[in-house]
Design an enzyme around this catalytic site. Structure first.
Site: not given
Length: 353
Positions: A204, A245-247, A265
């Site tokens: 990441q 969560g990521h992004n 995302s």
């Protein structure tokens, strides 16, 4: 010493007019039911209007339309709840709240602060704090006991981190942010590629960026991006035990209530409200001014502002089970109805021509 203000002083600080005796002295805030002499109370929800007659507060925050028949002094506000919120900050400051007060340039002897970190003016660093290389702490910020600030983090001016907050490397906080205990910002996003036998970790490489005036509740986690940063824009308020969560990108002034989860995302617009326990599956977009009611599951993007809900309402258990069985039969029932309708259509004389 307990704070005390006259209504005239409160009027000036809160920018609202006074109806009645401006010299009335106020020593605290209270609910309509719990208020006594010396307290300031407020009415924000009309459902509680019947409590006004028995309220013992020395003064009230009221909408001007309701104040005409009230004999006690009032602060007149067209947004009583907002005025109450501002008053609460005023009393908190006077009582020495950690939101407003810290010792000038105070670094506890047990703190470990890298010589390559930069501390602004009037910064307070609590016991057992760790601040790593390249971190920059803005003027007037306070870091609570046991917190860890990773390398190259940036914390804007007048921010507050309560005890045991963890910022991984490269995290950026804007000004006046509040991060509550147990929050973890910048942990790895949940990214893996399956090679047929095992999950291969995706490094990441992004970070997390929070705008000004963001508040993050206790035990909440905001994961770093895989490539681009995870972004939480200005004024966002995040409750306890929320997972982002990521992004993900969370638009300005959105509110996310406790135990909600945004998969990777997800893009949430500005001025949205995500109710408690909501789940949003990944790679979806919610436009501005969307409200999702508690315990809903969002599985498709939303392009029109409004209120959205999912799930079934609470029922007596036996009735819920019977309805669940009925629900499971709907697909077969729908197929039978279509067959019957098709049969009637075939028998229609108009179709025989």
């Amino acid at each position: 010493m307990k704070p005390s203000f006259t209504l005239k002083e409160l009027s000036r600080h809160l920018d609202v007019p006074v109806q009645g005796d401006e010299s009335t002295r106020i020593g605290g805030l209270a609910t309509l039911k719990g208020a006594g002499p010396g307290d300031l109370s407020f009415l924000a929800n009309p459902r509680y209007a019947q409590q006004l007659s028995a309220c013992r507060a020395s003064a009230l925050i009221l909408h001007p339309d309701l104040a005409a028949t009230i004999s006690v002094p009032c602060l007149l506000s067209r947004s009583p709840y907002v005025t109450y919120a501002k008053a609460s900050q005023l009393f908190a400051a006077a009582e020495g709240s950690p939101l407003q007060n810290g010792e000038d340039n105070a670094v506890h002897a047990s703190a470990v602060v890298s010589q390559q970190a930069s501390l602004g003016a009037n910064v307070s660093i609590g016991p057992h704090v760790v601040i790593e290389n390249g971190a920059v702490i803005g003027d007037g910020s306070r870091i609570g006991a046991g917190s860890v600030i990773g390398r190259n983090c940036r914390i804007g001016a007048n921010s507050l981190l309560y005890p045991n907050v963890t910022l991984y490397h490269g995290v950026s906080l804007g000004e006046r942010c509040i991060i509550h205990s147990g929050a973890v910002i910048g942990a790895d996003g949940f990214g893996f590629a399956f090679d047929g036998q095992r999950s291969v970790k995706i490094a990441q490489l992004g970070a997390v960026t929070l705008g000004d005036d963001v508040e993050v509740g206790a035990g909440s986690c905001i994961d770093r991006g895989a490539l681009d940063d995870t972004i939480v824009e200005e004024g966002v308020k995040i409750d306890n035990q929320v997972q982002i969560g990521h992004n993900c990108v969370v638009g300005a002034h959105t509110v996310i209530c406790g135990c909600s989860a945004l998969a990777g995302s997800t893009r949430v617009g500005r001025y949205c409200v995500i109710g408690g326990g909501v789940g949003i599956t990944g790679h979806l977009s919610l436009c501005d001014k969307v409200t999702v009611s508690a315990m809903s599951m969002v599985t498709q993007s939303i392009s029109k502002p409004g209120l959205y809900s999912s799930g079934t309402l609470l029922q007596e258990s036996g009735l819920w089970k019977r309805n669940a069985v009925t629900l499971s039969k709907l697909t077969d029932l729908s197929r039978r109805v279509r067959t019957l309708e098709q049969g009637r259509s075939d028998e229609d004389p108009q179709n025989s021509k």
